[in-house]
Design a protein around this motif. Structure first.
Motif, PDB file in Angstrom:
ATOM      1  N   LYS A  72     -28.014 -27.475  30.116  1.00 12.96           N
ATOM      2  CA  LYS A  72     -28.830 -28.419  30.880  1.00 12.96           C
ATOM      3  C   LYS A  72     -30.159 -28.714  30.198  1.00 12.96           C
ATOM      4  N   ASN A  73     -30.868 -27.681  29.786  1.00 13.06           N
ATOM      5  CA  ASN A  73     -32.121 -27.875  29.056  1.00 13.06           C
ATOM      6  C   ASN A  73     -32.432 -26.622  28.252  1.00 13.06           C
ATOM      7  N   SER A  74     -33.581 -26.632  27.579  1.00 12.87           N
ATOM      8  CA  SER A  74     -33.856 -25.525  26.650  1.00 12.87           C
ATOM      9  C   SER A  74     -34.021 -24.194  27.376  1.00 12.87           C
ATOM     10  N   ASN A  75     -34.306 -24.239  28.671  1.00 14.17           N
ATOM     11  CA  ASN A  75     -34.536 -22.982  29.389  1.00 14.17           C
ATOM     12  C   ASN A  75     -33.281 -22.403  30.023  1.00 14.17           C
ATOM     13  N   SER A  76     -32.278 -23.244  30.207  1.00 21.51           N
ATOM     14  CA  SER A  76     -31.105 -22.734  30.929  1.00 21.51           C
ATOM     15  C   SER A  76     -30.075 -22.183  29.943  1.00 21.51           C
ATOM     16  N   ALA A  77     -29.182 -21.370  30.498  1.00 22.15           N
ATOM     17  CA  ALA A  77     -28.106 -20.823  29.668  1.00 22.15           C
ATOM     18  C   ALA A  77     -27.015 -21.882  29.547  1.00 22.15           C
ATOM     19  N   GLY A  78     -26.341 -21.915  28.440  1.00 20.79           N
ATOM     20  CA  GLY A  78     -25.265 -22.891  28.266  1.00 20.79           C
ATOM     21  C   GLY A  78     -23.908 -22.222  28.273  1.00 20.79           C
ATOM     22  N   SER A  79     -22.863 -23.056  28.252  1.00 19.60           N
ATOM     23  CA  SER A  79     -21.506 -22.503  28.145  1.00 19.60           C
ATOM     24  C   SER A  79     -20.580 -23.582  27.590  1.00 19.60           C
ATOM     25  N   PHE A  80     -19.398 -23.167  27.181  1.00 20.48           N
ATOM     26  CA  PHE A  80     -18.426 -24.125  26.668  1.00 20.48           C
ATOM     27  C   PHE A  80     -17.608 -24.687  27.825  1.00 20.48           C
ATOM     28  N   ILE A  81     -17.426 -26.012  27.821  1.00 18.43           N
ATOM     29  CA  ILE A  81     -16.596 -26.666  28.836  1.00 18.43           C
ATOM     30  C   ILE A  81     -15.423 -27.326  28.100  1.00 18.43           C
ATOM     31  N   ASP A  82     -14.235 -27.196  28.677  1.00 14.37           N
ATOM     32  CA  ASP A  82     -13.032 -27.776  28.055  1.00 14.37           C
ATOM     33  C   ASP A  82     -12.848 -29.240  28.443  1.00 14.37           C
ATOM     34  N   TYR A  83     -12.494 -30.066  27.486  1.00 12.54           N
ATOM     35  CA  TYR A  83     -12.148 -31.463  27.753  1.00 12.54           C
ATOM     36  C   TYR A  83     -10.860 -31.773  26.999  1.00 12.54           C
ATOM     37  N   LYS A  84      -9.903 -32.420  27.703  1.00 11.86           N
ATOM     38  CA  LYS A  84      -8.684 -32.865  27.024  1.00 11.86           C
ATOM     39  C   LYS A  84      -8.886 -34.332  26.680  1.00 11.86           C
ATOM     40  N   VAL A  85      -8.698 -34.682  25.418  1.00 18.34           N
ATOM     41  CA  VAL A  85      -8.850 -36.081  25.039  1.00 18.34           C
ATOM     42  C   VAL A  85      -7.638 -36.569  24.263  1.00 18.34           C
ATOM     43  N   GLN A  86      -7.436 -37.900  24.328  1.00 18.07           N
ATOM     44  CA  GLN A  86      -6.422 -38.576  23.523  1.00 18.07           C
ATOM     45  C   GLN A  86      -7.184 -39.545  22.645  1.00 18.07           C
ATOM     46  N   VAL A  87      -7.015 -39.419  21.347  1.00 22.68           N
ATOM     47  CA  VAL A  87      -7.865 -40.223  20.483  1.00 22.68           C
ATOM     48  C   VAL A  87      -7.074 -40.783  19.296  1.00 22.68           C
ATOM     49  N   SER A  88      -7.463 -41.991  18.882  1.00 21.98           N
ATOM     50  CA  SER A  88      -6.832 -42.602  17.712  1.00 21.98           C
ATOM     51  C   SER A  88      -7.262 -41.859  16.451  1.00 21.98           C
ATOM     52  N   PRO A  89      -6.348 -41.647  15.511  1.00 24.75           N
ATOM     53  CA  PRO A  89      -6.743 -40.985  14.254  1.00 24.75           C
ATOM     54  C   PRO A  89      -7.743 -41.812  13.459  1.00 24.75           C
ATOM     55  N   ASP A  90      -7.847 -43.093  13.779  1.00 25.35           N
ATOM     56  CA  ASP A  90      -8.802 -43.947  13.059  1.00 25.35           C
ATOM     57  C   ASP A  90     -10.225 -43.847  13.602  1.00 25.35           C
ATOM     58  N   ALA A  91     -10.360 -43.217  14.761  1.00 27.04           N
ATOM     59  CA  ALA A  91     -11.701 -43.102  15.349  1.00 27.04           C
ATOM     60  C   ALA A  91     -12.524 -42.085  14.573  1.00 27.04           C
ATOM     61  N   SER A  92     -13.828 -42.257  14.596  1.00 27.88           N
ATOM     62  CA  SER A  92     -14.699 -41.240  14.015  1.00 27.88           C
ATOM     63  C   SER A  92     -14.941 -40.177  15.082  1.00 27.88           C
TER      64      SER A  92
END
Ligand code: HEM
Lengths: 256, 225
Positions: free
Chosen positions: A16-36
């Motif tokens: 959230k910001n420099s003072n808060s603790a962070g964590s990893f969040i999972d996202y499933k994506v479908q993406v073109s191989p041509d995308a950067s």
């Protein structure tokens, strides 16, 4: 014909910001191989915003590898697995269908996380303000090529000046050392006639600020050069070390 | 702070201290290995060598003090740098990508150094102490130094510790040799690959050289009978 899309699992660092603790969040994506890589994150953000969720914050500007704004650590590698490119030049065709990608911000005590994948790299500006310039306080604009410089030397200086200040060297270094960045900036002036008057004061001032900001020291692992999108050479670090030693001798001469 | 202490406390200054002390130790190891090779020529050769060093004892004492200072500064500074450098990272990465961008030897200098340190303590506690200060077996008094070596190189766990430490010494030297050149600012695209090769050859030579002694005595000299 459109290429077959890749199904990927992204594990993105959210904070959230420099003072808060962070964590990893999972996202499933479908993406073109041509995308950067950044276009993939843009698409992810569009979908997040449609759902009313907060977008993943990351930095980018030119998206052609010359501005030094972007920078993500992908599966432990700053700017991803390919050599000599910035994150914006990384394309999804370099990954396989079904891959899991860990996306982290540059990690260094001197680069605090502002939000998600954005880090505060103003330390680099402070180092430049300390001495990364030449002072030309008077006179008209000098003629180009008025001072002869051998081609080999100007090329070396240009190689050093190719540094875009992205911070991947710090991110790659196990000590979060800024030596590759600082050495490139010191070298680009130290090699040229215009940089000579302030050469030895410059190196001392820049190293002092670098140390104060809490960057680590250089253990010569050369991870920085391997990950640098511009291939800045560690021979610049050797030059920085040389000039730092010489500064001790030369600056003593002018001190009263 | 005087300008010199400021220099030594800067990040580059501390690295220079590592390189100066480390280079001194690199040279010491060569001399130490050459001397110890007399072990392969039997009791007379080795005892004669140790006895010859006795003749120039005052000089040896001076060298020992410098050597001790080099070790203390190298170890103390190495520990300090390691702690500072750990702190500089802050939060660790979830995925460690460093095997892809750097050599194992370069990333494990503190680990290899620490094992060398443990070895060093045991090494001084056995050979150095008995040769110079007090030998409970009374062999040093009658200049039978060779027999002390035979005794220790007959102890299996001593030999194992010795050989492991020498392998890690090789790791430390392989990175350390070229690293010192880089720290001194001697890096040039043309000749640096040669320096790296010389460092690797030096490291292999030292590791095999020192490790060959306990192995020879344990297996071939009948130390384990
Ligand atoms: C005979 C023994 C030793 C020799 C010949 C030796 C040699 C060297 C050399 C040449 C370097 C490279 C310096 C540089 O990067 O400029 C080095 C680095 C280092 N040594 Fe040793 N060393 C020895 C023992 C030890 C011991 C006992 C320790 C104990 C902790 C140690 C810890 C380190 C560390 C941590 C570094 C990396 C420092 C850095 O790059 O920041 N070494 N050593």
């Amino acid at each position: 014909m459109e290429a077959k899309k890749l199904n990927l699992t992204l594990k993105i660092w959210r904070q959230k910001n420099s003072n808060s603790a962070g964590s990893f969040i999972d996202y499933k994506v479908q993406v073109s191989p041509d995308a950067s890589f950044l276009e993939m994150l843009d698409e992810l953000n569009n979908s997040l915003e449609l759902k009313g969720e907060e977008a993943v914050h990351f930095e980018s500007d030119c998206r052609e590898g010359i501005c030094g704004t972007c920078g993500l650590v992908i599966n432990g590698r700053p700017h991803g697995p390919l050599a000599k490119i910035a994150t914006c030049q990384l394309h999804m065709r370099n990954f396989k269908d079904g891959d899991t990608l860990w996306v982290e911000p540059f990690r260094a005590k001197a680069f605090s996380v502002i939000k998600d994948l954005m880090v505060d790299r103003s330390g680099f500006d402070k180092i430049l303000q300390a001495g990364g310039y030449i002072s030309v306080n008077t006179g008209g604009v000098p003629d180009a090529n008025a001072i002869p410089i051998p081609k080999e030397i100007s090329s070396l200086a240009m190689d050093a000046a190719a540094c875009i200040g992205c911070g991947a060297c710090v991110a790659a270094c196990k000590n979060a050392s800024a030596m590759l960045f600082v050495s490139a900036k010191v070298s680009q002036y130290a090699l040229l006639p215009q940089g000579q008057p302030e050469r030895y004061q410059r190196v001392e001032k820049m190293v002092k600020v670098m140390d104060e900001l809490g960057f680590g020291s250089c253990t010569n692992t050369y991870a920085c050069e391997a990950e640098c999108p511009k291939g800045i050479s560690v021979t610049n670090i050797a030059r920085l070390n040389r000039d730092f030693i010489m500064a001790k001798i030369k600056n003593k001469e002018v001190e009263v | 702070m005087s300008s010199f202490t400021k220099f030594l406390n800067s990040s580059i200054g501390k690295k220079l201290m590592m390189a100066v002390t480390g280079s001194f130790l690199l040279i010491f190891l060569i001399i130490h290995l050459i001397g110890n090779i007399t072990l392969f020529f039997g009791a007379e050769a080795f005892n004669g060598y140790v006895g010859a060093l006795d003749v120039v004892k005052p000089l040896i004492r001076v060298v020992e003090v410098v050597l001790l200072a080099a070790f203390v500064l190298h170890i103390f500074n190495g520990l300090k740098l390691w702690i500072e450098n750990k702190r500089a990272r802050g939060v660790n990465y979830k995925v460690n990508g460093s095997p892809e961008n750097s050599a194992l030897y370069s990333r494990t200098m503190f680990l290899s150094g620490s094992i060398i340190f443990i070895f060093l303590v045991s090494h001084l506690g056995t050979f150095f102490w008995r040769f110079n200060v007090y030998d409970p077996m009374g062999l040093a008094n009658i200049h039978q130094y060779f027999d002390i070596v035979v005794y220790f190189f007959g102890i299996w766990w001593y030999v194992i510790l010795y050989v492991i430490a020498m392998v890690l010494l090789g790791f430390h030297l392989n990175h350390g040799f070229q690293s010192a050149f880089q720290t001194f600012g001697w890096n040039h695209k043309k000749y640096f690959p040669l320096i790296q090769k010389i460092g690797a050859i030096y490291a292999v030579f030292m590791a095999i050289g020192f490790a060959s002694m306990p192995i020879y005595f344990f297996f071939f000299y009948g130390g384990n009978q």
